[in-house]
Design an enzyme around this catalytic site. Structure first.
Site, PDB file in Angstrom:
ATOM      1  N   LYS A   1       0.816  -1.226   0.000  1.00  0.00           N
ATOM      2  CA  LYS A   1       0.000   0.000   0.000  1.00  0.00           C
ATOM      3  C   LYS A   1       0.843   1.266   0.000  1.00  0.00           C
ATOM      4  O   LYS A   1       2.028   1.247   0.302  1.00  0.00           O
ATOM      5  CB  LYS A   1      -0.999  -0.040   1.166  1.00  0.00           C
ATOM      6  CG  LYS A   1      -2.132  -1.032   0.857  1.00  0.00           C
ATOM      7  CD  LYS A   1      -3.314  -0.913   1.752  1.00  0.00           C
ATOM      8  CE  LYS A   1      -4.415  -1.874   1.266  1.00  0.00           C
ATOM      9  NZ  LYS A   1      -5.471  -2.054   2.253  1.00  0.00           N
TER      10      LYS A   1
ATOM     11  N   ARG B   1      -4.031  -9.849   4.906  1.00  0.00           N
ATOM     12  CA  ARG B   1      -4.413  -9.901   3.486  1.00  0.00           C
ATOM     13  C   ARG B   1      -3.194  -9.477   2.677  1.00  0.00           C
ATOM     14  O   ARG B   1      -2.747  -8.341   2.772  1.00  0.00           O
ATOM     15  CB  ARG B   1      -5.600  -8.968   3.251  1.00  0.00           C
ATOM     16  CG  ARG B   1      -6.169  -9.012   1.850  1.00  0.00           C
ATOM     17  CD  ARG B   1      -7.392  -8.106   1.735  1.00  0.00           C
ATOM     18  NE  ARG B   1      -7.941  -8.141   0.379  1.00  0.00           N
ATOM     19  CZ  ARG B   1      -7.477  -7.389  -0.612  1.00  0.00           C
ATOM     20  NH1 ARG B   1      -6.480  -6.550  -0.419  1.00  0.00           N
ATOM     21  NH2 ARG B   1      -8.035  -7.475  -1.818  1.00  0.00           N
TER      22      ARG B   1
HETATM   23  C1  9MG Z   1     -10.334  -5.213  -1.037  1.00  0.00           C
HETATM   24  N1  9MG Z   1      -9.340  -4.702  -0.112  1.00  0.00           N
HETATM   25  C2  9MG Z   1      -8.268  -3.909  -0.413  1.00  0.00           C
HETATM   26  N2  9MG Z   1      -7.585  -3.622   0.701  1.00  0.00           N
HETATM   27  C3  9MG Z   1      -8.220  -4.248   1.721  1.00  0.00           C
HETATM   28  C4  9MG Z   1      -8.012  -4.325   3.102  1.00  0.00           C
HETATM   29  O1  9MG Z   1      -7.007  -3.691   3.691  1.00  0.00           O
HETATM   30  N3  9MG Z   1      -8.860  -5.052   3.846  1.00  0.00           N
HETATM   31  C5  9MG Z   1      -9.915  -5.686   3.261  1.00  0.00           C
HETATM   32  N4  9MG Z   1     -10.738  -6.403   4.064  1.00  0.00           N
HETATM   33  N5  9MG Z   1     -10.167  -5.655   1.950  1.00  0.00           N
HETATM   34  C6  9MG Z   1      -9.335  -4.933   1.204  1.00  0.00           C
END
Ligand code: 9MG
Length: 289
Positions: A229, A263
């Site tokens: 990110k 994630r």
């Molecule tokens: C779809 N998406 C993109 N970034 C995310 C994040 O940090 N958490 C979740 N739950 N979905 C995300």
């Protein structure tokens, strides 16, 4: 602090138990979008997408998160039929060849409902069920776990001027309200996610990662997504393809502060980093030579 509170509650996925209490789980990211911020277009074809998902499973992914609508800052909404055309064939094909828990990353009830029929096990809704009034009913009827992610605004506008008096406190209040809403709707299995990068400045993201522990009192597993990110780029100057070190550092820190599911794009190196962190934290070694 690691794993000592009641957020060790296991997730029930159909007839299986997914236990995020004994080890931190990895949710591998599968974007079947032409315009995702990091891997846009690479997995738009069904077979390439399934191959990538199976590769992530082999590398240690515990869940595969499949999304057909980009939620990067500035992204415009697409039609439900376009989103379904993108995700449903991939979900069905992956379900046909693997038992891996599948989550569907969508804000749309019709997409979530069709995805559950095609084999999805979890709904990952970045709007925390606020975007589509029919979503809560779909999740309750499907009896699936739901990811409640915090976002200020919507993907199109969220990075224009993020503003909080105290971001950690405000996300806490948000979770309280959303949990009550879900319980009233009959949704019992929840995952909480502070939404790193969703309507937040770099400082807001860092404060949330530092303050993650304050969300553990709800008793639901915390899910965190920092992978590649932009705050990592802001801290390190690294371009999107060069953010693995920052993704690992922030993922391990999130784990140390209470995250139970991460994630991620880069499953294998993150699993190795977590194995080391978990061995230090718990004194248990996963692999013997
Ligand atoms: C779809 N998406 C993109 N970034 C995310 C994040 O940090 N958490 C979740 N739950 N979905 C995300």
């Amino acid at each position: 602090m690691i794993g000592t509170l009641n957020d060790r509650r296991p997730l029930k996925i159909r007839d299986r138990i997914l236990d995020s209490g004994s080890r931190c789980l990895l949710m591998g990211i599968l974007n079947v979008t032409p315009d995702s911020f990091s891997d846009g277009g690479a997995y738009a074809h069904r077979d390439a997408a399934v191959e990538h998902a199976l590769g992530m499973c082999a590398a240690g992914a515990d869940i595969i998160d499949i999304g057909g609508e980009s939620t990067r800052p500035g992204a415009a909404e697409i039609s439900e039929s376009e989103e379904m055309d993108r995700v449903l064939p991939v979900i069905a094909a992956l379900r046909a060849c693997s038992e891996v828990p599948i989550s569907v990353d969508t804000r749309h009830a019709a997409v979530a409902e069709a995805a559950i029929h095609a084999g999805a096990d979890i709904v990952n809704d970045v709007s925390a069920l606020r975007h589509d009034p029919l979503m809560a009913g779909v999740a309750a009827r499907g009896a699936v776990p739901v990811v409640l992610m915090h976002m200020q605004g919507n993907p199109e506008t969220m990075q224009h001027a993020p503003d909080y008096d105290n971001v950690v406190e405000e996300v806490n209040i948000f979770f309280e309200e959303r949990i009550a809403f879900c319980r009233a709707a009959g949704i019992t299995q929840l995952l909480l996610d502070p939404g790193i990068g969703f309507g937040k400045t770099v400082e807001h993201n860092l404060a949330l990662l530092r303050g993650l522990g304050s969300f553990r009192h709800f008793g639901y597993p915390l899910l965190v997504g920092t992978s590649r990110k932009s705050f990592i780029g802001a801290v390190t100057g690294a371009a999107v393809d060069d953010r693995l070190p920052g993704s690992i550092a922030s993922g391990v820190l999130a784990y140390m502060n209470g995250a139970r599911i991460l994630r991620v794009h880069d499953v294998r190196p993150m699993r190795a980093a977590l194995d080391v962190a978990e061995a230090i934290a718990h004194g248990e070694v996963q692999h013997a030579f």
